[in-house]
Design a protein around this motif. Structure first.
Motif, PDB file in Angstrom:
ATOM      1  N   LEU A  17      16.506   3.618 -37.855  1.00 27.81           N
ATOM      2  CA  LEU A  17      15.482   4.104 -36.930  1.00 27.81           C
ATOM      3  C   LEU A  17      16.031   5.022 -35.842  1.00 27.81           C
ATOM      4  CD1 LEU A  17      13.477   0.794 -36.465  1.00 27.81           C
ATOM      5  CD2 LEU A  17      12.873   2.758 -37.880  1.00 27.81           C
ATOM      6  N   VAL A  18      17.336   5.306 -35.839  1.00 23.65           N
ATOM      7  CA  VAL A  18      17.918   6.188 -34.823  1.00 23.65           C
ATOM      8  C   VAL A  18      17.202   7.528 -34.863  1.00 23.65           C
ATOM      9  CG1 VAL A  18      20.014   7.375 -34.081  1.00 23.65           C
ATOM     10  CG2 VAL A  18      20.124   4.992 -34.824  1.00 23.65           C
ATOM     11  N   ASN A  19      16.767   8.003 -33.695  1.00 17.96           N
ATOM     12  CA  ASN A  19      16.010   9.249 -33.485  1.00 17.96           C
ATOM     13  C   ASN A  19      14.541   9.146 -33.896  1.00 17.96           C
ATOM     14  OD1 ASN A  19      18.218  10.688 -32.396  1.00 17.96           O
ATOM     15  ND2 ASN A  19      18.958  11.076 -34.454  1.00 17.96           N
ATOM     16  N   ALA A  20      14.077   7.965 -34.268  1.00 21.79           N
ATOM     17  CA  ALA A  20      12.666   7.790 -34.644  1.00 21.79           C
ATOM     18  C   ALA A  20      11.858   7.314 -33.434  1.00 21.79           C
ATOM     19  CB  ALA A  20      12.544   6.768 -35.763  1.00 21.79           C
ATOM     20  N   LEU A  21      10.607   7.701 -33.384  1.00 18.47           N
ATOM     21  CA  LEU A  21       9.683   7.216 -32.367  1.00 18.47           C
ATOM     22  C   LEU A  21       9.184   5.850 -32.812  1.00 18.47           C
ATOM     23  CD1 LEU A  21       8.067   7.729 -29.762  1.00 18.47           C
ATOM     24  CD2 LEU A  21       6.297   8.748 -31.200  1.00 18.47           C
ATOM     25  N   VAL A  22       9.361   4.838 -31.962  1.00 23.46           N
ATOM     26  CA  VAL A  22       8.963   3.484 -32.313  1.00 23.46           C
ATOM     27  C   VAL A  22       8.072   2.890 -31.233  1.00 23.46           C
ATOM     28  CG1 VAL A  22      11.051   3.059 -33.666  1.00 23.46           C
ATOM     29  CG2 VAL A  22      11.000   2.413 -31.248  1.00 23.46           C
ATOM     30  N   GLU A  23       7.371   1.847 -31.617  1.00 26.71           N
ATOM     31  CA  GLU A  23       6.529   1.080 -30.702  1.00 26.71           C
ATOM     32  C   GLU A  23       6.996  -0.366 -30.807  1.00 26.71           C
ATOM     33  OE1 GLU A  23       2.097   1.943 -30.019  1.00 26.71           O
ATOM     34  OE2 GLU A  23       2.148   0.311 -31.487  1.00 26.71           O
ATOM     35  N   ILE A  24       7.442  -0.939 -29.703  1.00 29.68           N
ATOM     36  CA  ILE A  24       7.919  -2.313 -29.680  1.00 29.68           C
ATOM     37  C   ILE A  24       6.747  -3.205 -29.280  1.00 29.68           C
ATOM     38  CG2 ILE A  24       9.594  -3.927 -28.702  1.00 29.68           C
ATOM     39  CD1 ILE A  24      10.844  -1.600 -30.310  1.00 29.68           C
ATOM     40  N   ARG A  25       6.434  -4.179 -30.118  1.00 29.28           N
ATOM     41  CA  ARG A  25       5.297  -5.083 -29.858  1.00 29.28           C
ATOM     42  C   ARG A  25       5.762  -6.525 -29.827  1.00 29.28           C
ATOM     43  NH1 ARG A  25       0.425  -2.984 -33.699  1.00 29.28           N
ATOM     44  NH2 ARG A  25       0.656  -0.758 -33.252  1.00 29.28           N
ATOM     45  N   TYR A  26       5.044  -7.327 -29.052  1.00 28.58           N
ATOM     46  CA  TYR A  26       5.273  -8.766 -29.006  1.00 28.58           C
ATOM     47  C   TYR A  26       3.915  -9.437 -28.933  1.00 28.58           C
ATOM     48  CZ  TYR A  26       6.960 -13.328 -27.537  1.00 28.58           C
ATOM     49  OH  TYR A  26       7.226 -14.667 -27.464  1.00 28.58           O
ATOM     50  N   ASN A  27       3.618 -10.290 -29.884  1.00 29.36           N
ATOM     51  CA  ASN A  27       2.312 -10.955 -29.975  1.00 29.36           C
ATOM     52  C   ASN A  27       1.156  -9.955 -29.925  1.00 29.36           C
ATOM     53  OD1 ASN A  27       3.364 -13.539 -30.205  1.00 29.36           O
ATOM     54  ND2 ASN A  27       3.392 -13.870 -28.018  1.00 29.36           N
ATOM     55  N   GLY A  28       1.329  -8.826 -30.606  1.00 23.90           N
ATOM     56  CA  GLY A  28       0.272  -7.828 -30.683  1.00 23.90           C
ATOM     57  C   GLY A  28       0.157  -6.922 -29.478  1.00 23.90           C
ATOM     58  N   GLN A  29       0.938  -7.148 -28.436  1.00 28.85           N
ATOM     59  CA  GLN A  29       0.882  -6.328 -27.225  1.00 28.85           C
ATOM     60  C   GLN A  29       2.036  -5.325 -27.242  1.00 28.85           C
ATOM     61  OE1 GLN A  29       1.172  -8.540 -23.596  1.00 28.85           O
ATOM     62  NE2 GLN A  29       0.900  -6.764 -22.317  1.00 28.85           N
ATOM     63  N   VAL A  30       1.729  -4.052 -26.944  1.00 34.03           N
ATOM     64  CA  VAL A  30       2.759  -3.021 -26.909  1.00 34.03           C
ATOM     65  C   VAL A  30       3.585  -3.196 -25.634  1.00 34.03           C
ATOM     66  CG1 VAL A  30       3.231  -0.549 -26.811  1.00 34.03           C
ATOM     67  CG2 VAL A  30       1.357  -1.411 -28.226  1.00 34.03           C
ATOM     68  N   LEU A  31       4.901  -3.381 -25.818  1.00 33.23           N
ATOM     69  CA  LEU A  31       5.798  -3.524 -24.679  1.00 33.23           C
ATOM     70  C   LEU A  31       6.418  -2.200 -24.279  1.00 33.23           C
ATOM     71  CD1 LEU A  31       7.740  -6.761 -25.695  1.00 33.23           C
ATOM     72  CD2 LEU A  31       5.728  -6.563 -24.217  1.00 33.23           C
ATOM     73  N   ARG A  32       6.697  -1.360 -25.281  1.00 26.37           N
ATOM     74  CA  ARG A  32       7.384  -0.101 -24.998  1.00 26.37           C
ATOM     75  C   ARG A  32       7.258   0.826 -26.189  1.00 26.37           C
ATOM     76  NH1 ARG A  32      12.384   1.750 -22.547  1.00 26.37           N
ATOM     77  NH2 ARG A  32      12.067   3.973 -22.614  1.00 26.37           N
ATOM     78  N   THR A  33       7.151   2.110 -25.912  1.00 24.36           N
ATOM     79  CA  THR A  33       7.160   3.141 -26.936  1.00 24.36           C
ATOM     80  C   THR A  33       8.253   4.132 -26.573  1.00 24.36           C
ATOM     81  OG1 THR A  33       4.796   2.912 -27.300  1.00 24.36           O
ATOM     82  CG2 THR A  33       5.789   4.947 -28.068  1.00 24.36           C
ATOM     83  N   GLY A  34       9.028   4.576 -27.533  1.00 27.24           N
ATOM     84  CA  GLY A  34      10.071   5.548 -27.240  1.00 27.24           C
ATOM     85  C   GLY A  34      10.909   5.860 -28.466  1.00 27.24           C
ATOM     86  N   PHE A  35      11.904   6.717 -28.252  1.00 29.31           N
ATOM     87  CA  PHE A  35      12.799   7.125 -29.326  1.00 29.31           C
ATOM     88  C   PHE A  35      14.022   6.215 -29.344  1.00 29.31           C
ATOM     89  CE2 PHE A  35      10.315  10.948 -28.773  1.00 29.31           C
ATOM     90  CZ  PHE A  35      10.106  11.338 -30.077  1.00 29.31           C
ATOM     91  N   VAL A  36      14.392   5.764 -30.522  1.00 28.06           N
ATOM     92  CA  VAL A  36      15.580   4.930 -30.667  1.00 28.06           C
ATOM     93  C   VAL A  36      16.800   5.836 -30.489  1.00 28.06           C
ATOM     94  CG1 VAL A  36      16.928   3.451 -32.201  1.00 28.06           C
ATOM     95  CG2 VAL A  36      14.428   3.323 -32.211  1.00 28.06           C
ATOM     96  N   GLU A  37      17.599   5.502 -29.483  1.00 34.17           N
ATOM     97  CA  GLU A  37      18.789   6.299 -29.182  1.00 34.17           C
ATOM     98  C   GLU A  37      19.996   5.837 -30.002  1.00 34.17           C
ATOM     99  OE1 GLU A  37      19.751   8.095 -25.098  1.00 34.17           O
ATOM    100  OE2 GLU A  37      20.689   6.109 -25.116  1.00 34.17           O
ATOM    101  N   ASP A  38      20.106   4.538 -30.198  1.00 31.59           N
ATOM    102  CA  ASP A  38      21.220   3.993 -30.970  1.00 31.59           C
ATOM    103  C   ASP A  38      20.866   2.577 -31.402  1.00 31.59           C
ATOM    104  OD1 ASP A  38      23.671   3.933 -32.205  1.00 31.59           O
ATOM    105  OD2 ASP A  38      24.856   3.980 -30.368  1.00 31.59           O
TER     106      ASP A  38
END
Length: 56
Positions: A17-38
């Motif tokens: 996923l390095v350099n990919a735009l991701v959405e981090i979720r926990y229990n269906g709630q979005v915690l953070r969206t961003g690009f995986v740096e490493d």
């Protein structure tokens, strides 16, 4: 920039996923969206690049 919605997937090999735009979720709630740096080779951790709204 317009982002196209994608299907949510659980990833186990975070290094892919390095350099990919991701959405981090926990229990269906979005915690953070961003690009995986490493990511750790064993997928024990990943780093999302800092942006104007969120620090690392």
């Amino acid at each position: 920039m317009t982002l196209k919605p994608t299907t949510a997937r659980k990833h186990t090999e975070w290094s892919l996923l390095v350099n990919a735009l991701v959405e981090i979720r926990y229990n269906g709630q979005v915690l953070r969206t961003g690009f995986v740096e490493d990511a750790m080779p064993d997928s024990s951790a990943l780093w999302i690049a800092a942006d104007s709204k969120n620090s690392r």
